[in-house]
Design a protein around this motif. Structure first.
Motif, PDB file in Angstrom:
ATOM      1  N   PRO A 182       0.810  -1.228   0.000  1.00  0.00           N
ATOM      2  CA  PRO A 182       0.000   0.000   0.000  1.00  0.00           C
ATOM      3  C   PRO A 182       0.838   1.270   0.000  1.00  0.00           C
ATOM      4  O   PRO A 182       0.508   2.242  -0.688  1.00  0.00           O
ATOM      5  N   LEU A 183       1.927   1.276   0.762  1.00  0.00           N
ATOM      6  CA  LEU A 183       2.758   2.466   0.866  1.00  0.00           C
ATOM      7  C   LEU A 183       3.408   2.809  -0.468  1.00  0.00           C
ATOM      8  O   LEU A 183       3.452   3.977  -0.881  1.00  0.00           O
ATOM      9  N   VAL A 184       3.891   1.804  -1.165  1.00  0.00           N
ATOM     10  CA  VAL A 184       4.562   2.021  -2.454  1.00  0.00           C
ATOM     11  C   VAL A 184       3.564   2.510  -3.505  1.00  0.00           C
ATOM     12  O   VAL A 184       3.842   3.452  -4.255  1.00  0.00           O
ATOM     13  N   LEU A 185       2.399   1.871  -3.553  1.00  0.00           N
ATOM     14  CA  LEU A 185       1.385   2.278  -4.529  1.00  0.00           C
ATOM     15  C   LEU A 185       0.872   3.682  -4.226  1.00  0.00           C
ATOM     16  O   LEU A 185       0.660   4.485  -5.148  1.00  0.00           O
ATOM     17  N   ALA A 186       0.686   3.998  -2.954  1.00  0.00           N
ATOM     18  CA  ALA A 186       0.225   5.338  -2.578  1.00  0.00           C
ATOM     19  C   ALA A 186       1.224   6.399  -3.013  1.00  0.00           C
ATOM     20  O   ALA A 186       0.847   7.455  -3.546  1.00  0.00           O
ATOM     21  N   ALA A 187       2.507   6.148  -2.795  1.00  0.00           N
ATOM     22  CA  ALA A 187       3.531   7.125  -3.159  1.00  0.00           C
ATOM     23  C   ALA A 187       3.573   7.357  -4.662  1.00  0.00           C
ATOM     24  O   ALA A 187       3.684   8.502  -5.129  1.00  0.00           O
ATOM     25  N   GLN A 188       3.487   6.280  -5.444  1.00  0.00           N
ATOM     26  CA  GLN A 188       3.555   6.426  -6.901  1.00  0.00           C
ATOM     27  C   GLN A 188       2.338   7.166  -7.445  1.00  0.00           C
ATOM     28  O   GLN A 188       2.449   8.022  -8.329  1.00  0.00           O
ATOM     29  N   THR A 189       1.157   6.857  -6.927  1.00  0.00           N
ATOM     30  CA  THR A 189      -0.058   7.535  -7.368  1.00  0.00           C
ATOM     31  C   THR A 189      -0.020   9.004  -6.991  1.00  0.00           C
ATOM     32  O   THR A 189      -0.377   9.881  -7.787  1.00  0.00           O
ATOM     33  N   ALA A 190       0.418   9.286  -5.770  1.00  0.00           N
ATOM     34  CA  ALA A 190       0.491  10.676  -5.312  1.00  0.00           C
ATOM     35  C   ALA A 190       1.449  11.490  -6.166  1.00  0.00           C
ATOM     36  O   ALA A 190       1.195  12.675  -6.437  1.00  0.00           O
ATOM     37  N   ILE A 433     -11.653  -1.491  -9.314  1.00  0.00           N
ATOM     38  CA  ILE A 433     -12.050  -2.893  -9.236  1.00  0.00           C
ATOM     39  C   ILE A 433     -12.220  -3.483 -10.635  1.00  0.00           C
ATOM     40  O   ILE A 433     -11.805  -4.608 -10.923  1.00  0.00           O
ATOM     41  N   LEU A 434     -12.822  -2.705 -11.509  1.00  0.00           N
ATOM     42  CA  LEU A 434     -13.154  -3.186 -12.849  1.00  0.00           C
ATOM     43  C   LEU A 434     -11.921  -3.325 -13.734  1.00  0.00           C
ATOM     44  O   LEU A 434     -11.824  -4.265 -14.535  1.00  0.00           O
ATOM     45  N   PHE A 435     -10.944  -2.411 -13.606  1.00  0.00           N
ATOM     46  CA  PHE A 435      -9.869  -2.344 -14.595  1.00  0.00           C
ATOM     47  C   PHE A 435      -8.456  -2.567 -14.064  1.00  0.00           C
ATOM     48  O   PHE A 435      -7.513  -2.579 -14.854  1.00  0.00           O
ATOM     49  N   THR A 436      -8.263  -2.734 -12.753  1.00  0.00           N
ATOM     50  CA  THR A 436      -6.896  -2.933 -12.255  1.00  0.00           C
ATOM     51  C   THR A 436      -6.292  -4.233 -12.780  1.00  0.00           C
ATOM     52  O   THR A 436      -5.119  -4.267 -13.195  1.00  0.00           O
ATOM     53  N   ASP A 437      -7.055  -5.312 -12.784  1.00  0.00           N
ATOM     54  CA  ASP A 437      -6.541  -6.564 -13.343  1.00  0.00           C
ATOM     55  C   ASP A 437      -6.169  -6.393 -14.816  1.00  0.00           C
ATOM     56  O   ASP A 437      -5.152  -6.918 -15.282  1.00  0.00           O
ATOM     57  N   PHE A 438      -7.010  -5.660 -15.533  1.00  0.00           N
ATOM     58  CA  PHE A 438      -6.746  -5.419 -16.947  1.00  0.00           C
ATOM     59  C   PHE A 438      -5.433  -4.651 -17.130  1.00  0.00           C
ATOM     60  O   PHE A 438      -4.602  -4.986 -17.976  1.00  0.00           O
ATOM     61  N   MET A 453       1.694   1.196 -13.918  1.00  0.00           N
ATOM     62  CA  MET A 453       0.432   1.086 -14.649  1.00  0.00           C
ATOM     63  C   MET A 453      -0.765   1.019 -13.696  1.00  0.00           C
ATOM     64  O   MET A 453      -1.840   1.527 -14.001  1.00  0.00           O
ATOM     65  N   VAL A 454      -0.579   0.402 -12.537  1.00  0.00           N
ATOM     66  CA  VAL A 454      -1.657   0.389 -11.544  1.00  0.00           C
ATOM     67  C   VAL A 454      -1.858   1.789 -10.982  1.00  0.00           C
ATOM     68  O   VAL A 454      -2.996   2.230 -10.751  1.00  0.00           O
ATOM     69  N   ALA A 455      -0.770   2.526 -10.774  1.00  0.00           N
ATOM     70  CA  ALA A 455      -0.880   3.918 -10.323  1.00  0.00           C
ATOM     71  C   ALA A 455      -1.557   4.781 -11.384  1.00  0.00           C
ATOM     72  O   ALA A 455      -2.357   5.668 -11.053  1.00  0.00           O
ATOM     73  N   ALA A 456      -1.263   4.531 -12.656  1.00  0.00           N
ATOM     74  CA  ALA A 456      -1.914   5.278 -13.741  1.00  0.00           C
ATOM     75  C   ALA A 456      -3.423   5.037 -13.729  1.00  0.00           C
ATOM     76  O   ALA A 456      -4.218   5.958 -13.977  1.00  0.00           O
ATOM     77  N   GLN A 457      -3.819   3.799 -13.444  1.00  0.00           N
ATOM     78  CA  GLN A 457      -5.247   3.476 -13.328  1.00  0.00           C
ATOM     79  C   GLN A 457      -5.897   4.272 -12.197  1.00  0.00           C
ATOM     80  O   GLN A 457      -6.975   4.862 -12.361  1.00  0.00           O
ATOM     81  N   CYS A 458      -5.246   4.310 -11.051  1.00  0.00           N
ATOM     82  CA  CYS A 458      -5.788   5.025  -9.891  1.00  0.00           C
ATOM     83  C   CYS A 458      -5.849   6.528 -10.151  1.00  0.00           C
ATOM     84  O   CYS A 458      -6.807   7.205  -9.755  1.00  0.00           O
ATOM     85  N   PHE A 459      -4.846   7.060 -10.813  1.00  0.00           N
ATOM     86  CA  PHE A 459      -4.817   8.476 -11.197  1.00  0.00           C
ATOM     87  C   PHE A 459      -5.981   8.793 -12.134  1.00  0.00           C
ATOM     88  O   PHE A 459      -6.720   9.766 -11.936  1.00  0.00           O
ATOM     89  N   GLY A 460      -6.169   7.970 -13.168  1.00  0.00           N
ATOM     90  CA  GLY A 460      -7.245   8.207 -14.119  1.00  0.00           C
ATOM     91  C   GLY A 460      -8.618   8.068 -13.497  1.00  0.00           C
ATOM     92  O   GLY A 460      -9.539   8.836 -13.805  1.00  0.00           O
ATOM     93  N   ALA A 461      -8.761   7.092 -12.589  1.00  0.00           N
ATOM     94  CA  ALA A 461     -10.054   6.911 -11.919  1.00  0.00           C
ATOM     95  C   ALA A 461     -10.439   8.156 -11.138  1.00  0.00           C
ATOM     96  O   ALA A 461     -11.627   8.512 -11.056  1.00  0.00           O
TER      97      ALA A 461
END
Length: 514
Positions: A182-190, A433-438, A453-461
């Motif tokens: 969680p910490l790594v993903l949060a930092a990249q998205t932020a 939920i819908l597109f992270t696996d994708f 790419m997961v951070a890009a998904q969270c940013f776009g959402a």
């Protein structure tokens, strides 16, 4: 031909959801159930879902259990967050906040930054799920803003914080799917928001005043724009990188709002924009404002205590509820460290300190539960569809199709998938939920970094929240704009497209540099 048929079959459930929600106006709950009904026979007869010793019944049971587990963990965040919201509304906390804002400034652009940027971000971090627009837009109207402009700038202003809305719910949904830290993903998205959020703050600042009133004096006063950005993004990124997904938006907005208000008080702008800069300094005023924010103060202390004090963090993480079904299906919950548990404790303790008895707390909880019911089916349906598509190999087929079409340029478009998901579902969490696996499968096929790419998904959402018809309609309804939603959507779409494309360009540059 076989691979083409697989790709077409994998696209069909999502395409049906898009058509039903965008063209037919169906709610997410009904559209998700139809998509699931279409996906199940395709999974069985085209992708061989259920072939083998486990059989269809066991595998579908596993899908439902995984979807149910994740749904429960998400609902346990939403429910206590809404409980706190109802508690504060019961104690007129938002009226107190409105009065405090009126004492700080009467410059419409500065009010827009305080309400549509800091206050809306605070509400997004605390409750999410439409709360910022429902509360901040009417507040701006009461301060003299025209309704269309009020809804527009709140939708734009709160989008940066949506990635960590409702105490990090969108990120935790991705963590449960990818097992990324969680910490790594949060930092990249932020990081993506930190670099680009000047676009959103600039739009709020510019749209706050009609073109005809932007005289020379107004144009010359540019310092509040970078000041508002820095006051928020410094604590925002620090919390994301060193604490986790729960507090970046909530505490970043609170710290940033206090700092920015202090700057306004020090500068004391003069006529023609009469700057009153009399931040609530009276003891009574501070006391009332502190009471209005009490449950969130308790929440912040609890999160910091359980995340930064090592023995407590270890103890909270030592209790794990988990289950397994066969070799493919599993789920787990950490009840003591779960954000929802901390939220609920904050609600109960805050309510007691505010003088509520059992009946008052139960009343707040019942109102929250009533609002929650409309979310349950939508979450469960979307999650069941997502898990079915993953286990059947349908996400793999979609990822292969995109990989062949986009190739190395995929990072540019990755955030727009997140935007699309939120546009359709009305929720950044549901989009993830819908597109992270994708996104993860596409990253694997193209050899792209999974985290990015997961951070890009969270940013776009998060961006999708400002153009989502559900939010536009709900926001318009709170200020009496029924039938004029198109006026709002036209304004937010331009900003959303610019921000989304800028995000795609930044993701591409970061991927190229890795």
């Amino acid at each position: 031909m076989g691979s083409d048929w697989h790709a077409i079959s994998a696209v069909m459930p999502i395409a049906v959801i898009l058509v039903l929600m965008i063209l037919r106006g169906w709610p997410a709950s009904q559209a998700a159930l139809v998509g699931l009904a279409i996906a199940l026979p395709l999974a069985i007869f085209v992708f061989g879902f259920g072939v083998g010793e486990e059989g269809i019944a066991m595998r579908f049971t596993g899908v439902v259990l995984e979807a149910g587990t994740t749904t429960a963990t998400i609902l346990w965040i939403i429910f206590p967050a809404l409980c706190i919201f109802e508690l504060l509304r019961r104690h007129d906390a938002f009226d107190t906040i409105k009065q405090a804002l009126g004492r700080i400034t009467d410059d419409p652009r500065l009010l827009a930054l305080l309400v549509a940027w800091f206050f809306a971000l605070f509400l997004e971090g605390a409750a999410g799920f439409g709360t910022p627009v429902a509360l901040a837009a009417p507040l701006l109207v009461s301060l003299g803003f025209p309704p269309v402009r009020a809804v527009t700038i709140v939708l734009i202003g709160h989008a940066t914080g949506v990635s960590f809305g409702a105490i990090g719910t969108p990120v935790f949904a991705q963590v449960s799917i990818t097992n990324l830290p969680p910490l790594v993903l949060a930092a990249q998205t932020a990081l993506l928001h930190v670099v680009l959020c000047i676009v959103l703050v600039g739009a709020v600042y510019w749209l706050a005043v009609p073109g005809g009133r932007r005289n020379g004096a107004l144009r010359a006063r540019v310092w509040p724009l970078p000041a508002a950005v820095l006051c928020f993004i410094v604590p925002f990124y620090g919390l994301a990188a060193f604490v986790g997904p729960e507090l970046p938006t909530l505490l970043g907005a609170l710290i940033g709002g206090v700092l920015f208000s202090g700057l306004l008080a020090l500068v004391r702008l003069s006529h023609p924009i009469a700057e009153k800069a009399t931040v609530v300094v009276e003891g009574h005023g501070w006391l009332e404002l502190s009471r209005s924010l009490l449950p969130y103060g308790i929440l912040i202390l609890l999160i910091l205590f359980t995340r930064l004090v090592e023995p407590v963090r270890v103890l909270a993480g030592s209790v794990v509820w988990s289950w397994h079904l066969g070799d493919q299906f599993s789920g787990q919950v950490l009840p003591l460290s779960h954000p929802g548990t901390l939220l609920f404790l904050s609600f109960v303790v805050g309510g007691i300190v505010l003088g509520e008895r059992g009946n008052g707390l139960v009343r707040c909880a019942s109102l929250a539960l009533r609002r929650l019911m409309s979310v349950v089916l939508a979450l469960l349906g979307m999650l069941a569809l997502a898990r079915l598509m993953v286990h059947a190999g349908m996400v793999d087929a979609l990822a292969m199709l995109v990989a062949e079409a986009a190739g190395p340029s995929w990072p540019v478009f990755a955030p727009m998938i997140g935007v699309l998901g939120t546009f359709v579902t009305g929720s950044a969490t549901a989009s993830n939920i819908l597109f992270t696996d994708f996104q993860a499968e596409t990253a694997g096929i193209l050899g792209l970094p999974l985290l990015m790419m997961v951070a890009a998904q969270c940013f776009g959402a998060a961006i999708g929240n400002m153009v989502c018809p559900h939010n536009v309609i709900a926001g318009a309804a709170t200020v009496g704009l029924e039938g004029k939603e198109g006026d709002v959507l036209r304004r937010t779409t331009l900003v959303g497209v610019v921000y989304g494309l800028a995000g795609g360009g930044l993701v591409w540059l970061l991927v190229a540099g890795l």
